[in-house]
Design a protein around this motif. Structure first.
Motif, PDB file in Angstrom:
ATOM      1  N   ILE A 141       0.842  -1.196   0.000  1.00 49.22           N
ATOM      2  CA  ILE A 141       0.000   0.000   0.000  1.00 49.22           C
ATOM      3  C   ILE A 141       0.880   1.250   0.000  1.00 49.22           C
ATOM      4  CG2 ILE A 141      -1.814   1.285   1.208  1.00 49.22           C
ATOM      5  CD1 ILE A 141      -2.730  -1.382   0.000  1.00 49.22           C
ATOM      6  N   LEU A 142       0.580   2.156  -0.913  1.00 49.47           N
ATOM      7  CA  LEU A 142       1.325   3.411  -1.046  1.00 49.47           C
ATOM      8  C   LEU A 142       0.414   4.595  -0.784  1.00 49.47           C
ATOM      9  CD1 LEU A 142       3.202   2.760  -4.417  1.00 49.47           C
ATOM     10  CD2 LEU A 142       3.912   2.144  -2.099  1.00 49.47           C
ATOM     11  N   ASP A 143       1.011   5.677  -0.282  1.00 50.29           N
ATOM     12  CA  ASP A 143       0.297   6.947  -0.215  1.00 50.29           C
ATOM     13  C   ASP A 143       0.270   7.535  -1.616  1.00 50.29           C
ATOM     14  OD1 ASP A 143      -0.212   6.957   2.538  1.00 50.29           O
ATOM     15  OD2 ASP A 143       1.677   7.966   3.005  1.00 50.29           O
ATOM     16  N   ILE A 144      -0.895   7.973  -2.045  1.00 50.83           N
ATOM     17  CA  ILE A 144      -1.049   8.686  -3.312  1.00 50.83           C
ATOM     18  C   ILE A 144      -1.020  10.167  -2.969  1.00 50.83           C
ATOM     19  CG2 ILE A 144      -2.525   9.027  -5.328  1.00 50.83           C
ATOM     20  CD1 ILE A 144      -1.263   6.146  -4.926  1.00 50.83           C
ATOM     21  N   VAL A 145      -0.218  10.935  -3.708  1.00 52.36           N
ATOM     22  CA  VAL A 145      -0.001  12.337  -3.376  1.00 52.36           C
ATOM     23  C   VAL A 145      -0.343  13.239  -4.564  1.00 52.36           C
ATOM     24  CG1 VAL A 145       1.753  11.823  -1.622  1.00 52.36           C
ATOM     25  CG2 VAL A 145       2.462  12.193  -3.987  1.00 52.36           C
ATOM     26  N   ASP A 146      -0.556  14.516  -4.251  1.00 58.15           N
ATOM     27  CA  ASP A 146      -0.866  15.493  -5.298  1.00 58.15           C
ATOM     28  C   ASP A 146       0.405  16.197  -5.764  1.00 58.15           C
ATOM     29  OD1 ASP A 146      -0.253  17.418  -3.338  1.00 58.15           O
ATOM     30  OD2 ASP A 146      -2.351  17.997  -3.035  1.00 58.15           O
ATOM     31  N   GLU A 147       0.229  17.232  -6.570  1.00 58.81           N
ATOM     32  CA  GLU A 147       1.377  17.972  -7.117  1.00 58.81           C
ATOM     33  C   GLU A 147       2.187  18.702  -6.060  1.00 58.81           C
ATOM     34  OE1 GLU A 147      -2.232  20.557  -7.106  1.00 58.81           O
ATOM     35  OE2 GLU A 147      -1.832  18.543  -7.857  1.00 58.81           O
ATOM     36  N   ASN A 148       1.640  18.836  -4.837  1.00 59.43           N
ATOM     37  CA  ASN A 148       2.363  19.473  -3.731  1.00 59.43           C
ATOM     38  C   ASN A 148       2.919  18.452  -2.746  1.00 59.43           C
ATOM     39  OD1 ASN A 148       1.783  22.183  -4.611  1.00 59.43           O
ATOM     40  ND2 ASN A 148      -0.326  21.774  -3.979  1.00 59.43           N
ATOM     41  N   ASP A 149       2.877  17.170  -3.087  1.00 65.43           N
ATOM     42  CA  ASP A 149       3.346  16.074  -2.248  1.00 65.43           C
ATOM     43  C   ASP A 149       2.501  15.925  -0.976  1.00 65.43           C
ATOM     44  OD1 ASP A 149       4.849  13.844  -1.589  1.00 65.43           O
ATOM     45  OD2 ASP A 149       6.528  14.986  -0.764  1.00 65.43           O
ATOM     46  N   GLU A 150       1.222  16.279  -1.068  1.00 64.13           N
ATOM     47  CA  GLU A 150       0.277  16.084   0.036  1.00 64.13           C
ATOM     48  C   GLU A 150      -0.501  14.801  -0.214  1.00 64.13           C
ATOM     49  OE1 GLU A 150       0.107  18.002   2.746  1.00 64.13           O
ATOM     50  OE2 GLU A 150       1.650  19.364   1.956  1.00 64.13           O
ATOM     51  N   VAL A 151      -0.682  13.984   0.822  1.00 60.96           N
ATOM     52  CA  VAL A 151      -1.387  12.714   0.684  1.00 60.96           C
ATOM     53  C   VAL A 151      -2.862  12.963   0.378  1.00 60.96           C
ATOM     54  CG1 VAL A 151      -2.064  10.582   1.867  1.00 60.96           C
ATOM     55  CG2 VAL A 151       0.228  11.538   2.231  1.00 60.96           C
ATOM     56  N   VAL A 152      -3.354  12.305  -0.673  1.00 62.55           N
ATOM     57  CA  VAL A 152      -4.760  12.430  -1.071  1.00 62.55           C
ATOM     58  C   VAL A 152      -5.479  11.082  -1.054  1.00 62.55           C
ATOM     59  CG1 VAL A 152      -4.394  14.529  -2.438  1.00 62.55           C
ATOM     60  CG2 VAL A 152      -4.189  12.276  -3.540  1.00 62.55           C
ATOM     61  N   GLY A 153      -4.754  10.000  -0.738  1.00 61.84           N
ATOM     62  CA  GLY A 153      -5.363   8.676  -0.669  1.00 61.84           C
ATOM     63  C   GLY A 153      -4.313   7.596  -0.596  1.00 61.84           C
ATOM     64  N   GLN A 154      -4.754   6.351  -0.689  1.00 60.48           N
ATOM     65  CA  GLN A 154      -3.858   5.205  -0.699  1.00 60.48           C
ATOM     66  C   GLN A 154      -4.306   4.257  -1.808  1.00 60.48           C
ATOM     67  OE1 GLN A 154      -5.056   6.159   2.556  1.00 60.48           O
ATOM     68  NE2 GLN A 154      -3.119   7.232   2.834  1.00 60.48           N
ATOM     69  N   ALA A 155      -3.351   3.460  -2.295  1.00 57.52           N
ATOM     70  CA  ALA A 155      -3.660   2.452  -3.313  1.00 57.52           C
ATOM     71  C   ALA A 155      -2.575   1.387  -3.287  1.00 57.52           C
ATOM     72  CB  ALA A 155      -3.732   3.088  -4.702  1.00 57.52           C
ATOM     73  N   PRO A 156      -2.923   0.155  -3.686  1.00 63.81           N
ATOM     74  CA  PRO A 156      -1.887  -0.869  -3.843  1.00 63.81           C
ATOM     75  C   PRO A 156      -0.897  -0.445  -4.927  1.00 63.81           C
ATOM     76  CG  PRO A 156      -4.082  -1.851  -3.881  1.00 63.81           C
ATOM     77  CD  PRO A 156      -4.259  -0.356  -3.962  1.00 63.81           C
ATOM     78  N   ARG A 157       0.345  -0.823  -4.749  1.00 62.24           N
ATOM     79  CA  ARG A 157       1.413  -0.437  -5.678  1.00 62.24           C
ATOM     80  C   ARG A 157       1.083  -0.820  -7.120  1.00 62.24           C
ATOM     81  NH1 ARG A 157       7.735  -1.970  -4.731  1.00 62.24           N
ATOM     82  NH2 ARG A 157       8.559  -0.903  -6.550  1.00 62.24           N
ATOM     83  N   GLY A 158       0.558  -2.029  -7.331  1.00 61.15           N
ATOM     84  CA  GLY A 158       0.215  -2.465  -8.684  1.00 61.15           C
ATOM     85  C   GLY A 158      -0.810  -1.555  -9.331  1.00 61.15           C
ATOM     86  N   GLU A 159      -1.805  -1.134  -8.556  1.00 56.45           N
ATOM     87  CA  GLU A 159      -2.826  -0.219  -9.074  1.00 56.45           C
ATOM     88  C   GLU A 159      -2.225   1.155  -9.348  1.00 56.45           C
ATOM     89  OE1 GLU A 159      -6.903   2.040  -7.623  1.00 56.45           O
ATOM     90  OE2 GLU A 159      -6.288   0.231  -6.566  1.00 56.45           O
ATOM     91  N   ALA A 160      -1.400   1.632  -8.403  1.00 54.05           N
ATOM     92  CA  ALA A 160      -0.757   2.945  -8.581  1.00 54.05           C
ATOM     93  C   ALA A 160       0.072   2.954  -9.865  1.00 54.05           C
ATOM     94  CB  ALA A 160       0.105   3.282  -7.377  1.00 54.05           C
TER      95      ALA A 160
END
Length: 176
Positions: free
Chosen positions: A7-26
């Motif tokens: 599981i990875l943190d998904i981040v926006d253009e400012n490196d702020e966490v906006v969600g999580q997703a499995p690495r394969g999906e990311a």
């Protein structure tokens, strides 16, 4: 655990966490996440260079002049840098890698915040067989000779060019 399930943190253009997703999906969906790049040098100042295994999710069998990888959910860049360096080099007891700069890598279908570090490895390396198919230590001149001859991971190559500019006093923020 299968790396694709991490599981990875998904981040926006400012490196702020906006969600999580499995690495394969990311990876499959090109979701922006976080990575670390660690330049590892031996006591003689030579750079650890390797070819990635054919089973890697991104850029299988490409060469790389960095060890590193993704930052897990809730993990800091610094924690990930030490963990990844020790895992890929097959050592324990490394000094904490020194953070140098961060940049947003964006390539075809890929986007991640990338923190570049450096570390000196005085220990004999035993690279992780799941990550590293082949390795050697090269001088800077030897590396430069191979840049046009070998197939390099594009994000590592971008980080390498930024690191050269950073060390030359030109900053690391401009595109590679």
């Amino acid at each position: 655990m299968n790396p694709a399930d991490e599981i990875l943190d998904i981040v926006d253009e400012n490196d702020e966490v906006v969600g999580q997703a499995p690495r394969g999906e990311a990876t499959a969906r090109g979701l922006r996440h976080r990575c670390v790049f660690i330049e590892a040098r031996d006591p003689a100042g030579r750079l650890f260079v390797h070819r990635r295994t054919a089973t890697k999710l991104n850029f299988p069998s490409y060469h790389d002049m960095f060890v590193g990888g993704v930052v897990g959910t809730g993990e800091s860049y610094d924690e990930a840098a030490l963990r990844e360096a020790e895992e890929e080099l097959g050592v324990s007891g490394l000094p904490r890698p020194t953070p140098l700069f961060k940049f947003l890598y964006e390539g075809p279908g890929h986007s991640w915040w990338s923190y570049v570090y450096e570390v000196r490895c005085d220990l004999p390396v035993r690279p992780q067989v799941e990550e590293v198919a082949w390795h050697t230590f090269l001088t800077d001149a030897e590396l430069e000779e191979r840049l046009g001859a070998w197939t390099w991971v594009p994000d590592g190559l971008a980080a390498h060019h930024r690191l050269r500019r950073f060390r030359a006093g030109g900053g690391a923020g401009s595109p590679a």
